[in-house]
Scaffold this active site. Sequence first.
Site, PDB file in Angstrom:
ATOM      1  N   SER A 118       0.813  -1.199   0.000  1.00  0.00           N
ATOM      2  CA  SER A 118       0.000   0.000   0.000  1.00  0.00           C
ATOM      3  C   SER A 118       0.858   1.266   0.000  1.00  0.00           C
ATOM      4  O   SER A 118       1.769   1.362  -0.808  1.00  0.00           O
ATOM      5  CB  SER A 118      -0.910  -0.066   1.220  1.00  0.00           C
TER       6      SER A 118
ATOM      7  N   HIS B 125      -7.615  -5.538  -0.230  1.00  0.00           N
ATOM      8  CA  HIS B 125      -6.396  -4.805   0.098  1.00  0.00           C
ATOM      9  C   HIS B 125      -5.728  -5.418   1.335  1.00  0.00           C
ATOM     10  O   HIS B 125      -6.184  -5.206   2.457  1.00  0.00           O
ATOM     11  CB  HIS B 125      -6.836  -3.359   0.370  1.00  0.00           C
TER      12      HIS B 125
HETATM   13  C1  GCU Z   1      -5.636   4.655   1.263  1.00  0.00           C
HETATM   14  C2  GCU Z   1      -5.064   5.392   0.090  1.00  0.00           C
HETATM   15  C3  GCU Z   1      -4.142   4.520  -0.753  1.00  0.00           C
HETATM   16  C4  GCU Z   1      -3.152   3.796   0.114  1.00  0.00           C
HETATM   17  C5  GCU Z   1      -3.878   3.091   1.233  1.00  0.00           C
HETATM   18  C6  GCU Z   1      -2.975   2.424   2.254  1.00  0.00           C
HETATM   19  O1  GCU Z   1      -6.553   3.713   0.819  1.00  0.00           O
HETATM   20  O2  GCU Z   1      -6.117   5.888  -0.675  1.00  0.00           O
HETATM   21  O3  GCU Z   1      -3.439   5.304  -1.689  1.00  0.00           O
HETATM   22  O4  GCU Z   1      -2.357   2.938  -0.635  1.00  0.00           O
HETATM   23  O5  GCU Z   1      -4.628   4.022   1.960  1.00  0.00           O
HETATM   24  O6  GCU Z   1      -1.833   2.812   2.413  1.00  0.00           O
HETATM   25  O7  GCU Z   1      -3.496   1.536   2.947  1.00  0.00           O
END
Ligand code: GCU
Length: 423
Positions: free
Chosen positions: A263, A404
Site C-alpha cells: 500500500s 487490500h
Molecule cells: C488509502 C489510500 C491509498 C493507500 C492506502 C494504504 O486507501 O487511498 O493510496 O495505498 O490508503 O496505504 O493503505
Amino acid sequence: MTTRLIFLTASVCVAGALAWQAVPAAMPAPGPMPDPLVMRDGTKVTTAAQWRDKRRPELLELFTREMYGVAPPRSSKLKFEVFDKGTEALGGKAIRKQVTVLLEGDPNGPKFDLLVYLPKAAKGPVPAILGINFWGNHTVSADPGIRLTASRVESSKNQYADLSCAQNGKATEACRGVNSPQWPLEEMMDRGYALATLYRGEVDPDTKDGFDMSLKRFYPALQGRGDNFSTIGEWAWALSRAMDYLVTDKAVDPKKVAVFGWSRLGKAAIWAAATDERFAAVISNDSGAGGAKLFHRGVAENVTRLNTSFPHWFDTNFRAYNDRDTALPFDQHEVMSLIAPRPLYVASAIDDKNADPEGEFEGAKGAEPVYRLLGAKVSLPEKWPAVDEPVGDDVAYHVRTGGHDVKPFDWARYLGFLDRKVK
Ligand code: GCU
C-alpha cells in the site's frame, strides 16, 4: 475551456511550484502515454549507455522535483546502536537483532528502530527482505523481546487488531503479533531469508498535521519549497538508511536485499529502489496510486484525492497536477523503469478497486521496454491476466482473489520469485 486554458498556462508558467487551485471542469482528454525511452528533448533512447547516462538521471530529477521531493543526504554522523545483539527467537529458527539507527549520530536527533531476524540455520551471509510495517515492529510477531515503539500508533485503521490494542495512541503488550499473518517470518527463516523491518510511525506519524512528530522536522531547510521532503520520500529515505545498516551486518548478503511494501509503504518501496540502486529487487503489494498504477487511465484514486486526503505524502509541486491525471507529462511506469534491470514484482488484489488493479498491471507492463533495453527478460502478456495467475519474468505480476491486504498467496509468489531472481 477558458478555465482549462488559463489553468494550463498558469501551471506551465510557474513550473508547478505552487499550490494553485483553479480546478478545470473535467479531466483533460487522455494525452499520449509518456515514453520512458524518449528524452525531454525528443531524442529516442536506443542504448543502455544513453539510458544510464542521460535518461535515467533526467527522470530521477523530474520525479524528485515534481512528486517525491528532495531527501537529506546520508549523514557522515550516521550511527547504529545495536541494543539487541543477537537473541535466539521464533522457536529457535531465528537470531533476533534490534538496532537504533541514529540518522545524525545523536540519540536526541532523528532515529528509528530496525528489527532484524536472521535464519539461525544459515551457514553464511543470507539474502534479506526489508520492509516498513504499518503498526509497529511488535505487531509483526508475538515475540516478547521486540521493543515496543514509543511513537504514536493509530489502531483504528488496523484491520487485524481489536481497537483496544493500542491505547491513547500508544503501543501495548496486547498488540504483539497482531499483524503476524502479513509477515510469515518462520517461512522466511525456513527458506533462508532474513527479514528487516521498521515502523512507519517512527519516521512519520502519517497525518496531514504530523510534521512536528516526523523526522522531517530535523531538516527544516527542506521545507517551504515546491520540492520539499515529503512523507513517501521520508519513508524511502528511511529504507535507504536501514540498508546502510544491513550492508554492515556480516550475516546479510548486501547484494541480495529486496525491498518490500504494502500500500502506501509499497509506494515508498518503489521510490526507495528507484533512488537507491543497492536494492536488488522490489516487491510492490497493492501500492496503487503513486505506486504502481498508471494515472493516465483516469481510473480509481487520482492525483487530487492523494493531494487532498494525504497532502503530506508528496511534495507541493505535485499539487499542480490535480485533475490532470490523464494528461500528466510523466507516469508511474517511468518510476518503475528506474528500477530496471533489477527484478520487480507488482501485485494487486481484485477487490482493491481504489488501487486500480488493472492500472497496476499496466504500470508494470509500461516499465518493460526499459527492462528489455537493459537485457532483462520480460514476458508480461498484452492483456491483464486472470485472477490468481502469476505472469512475467524479471517484471512479474499477479492479481489475487480478495481485497487490500498481504496474504499467504502473495508471499508464496514473492518467495518463489526471490528464490529464482535474487537468491
Ligand atoms: C488509502 C489510500 C491509498 C493507500 C492506502 C494504504 O486507501 O487511498 O493510496 O495505498 O490508503 O496505504 O493503505
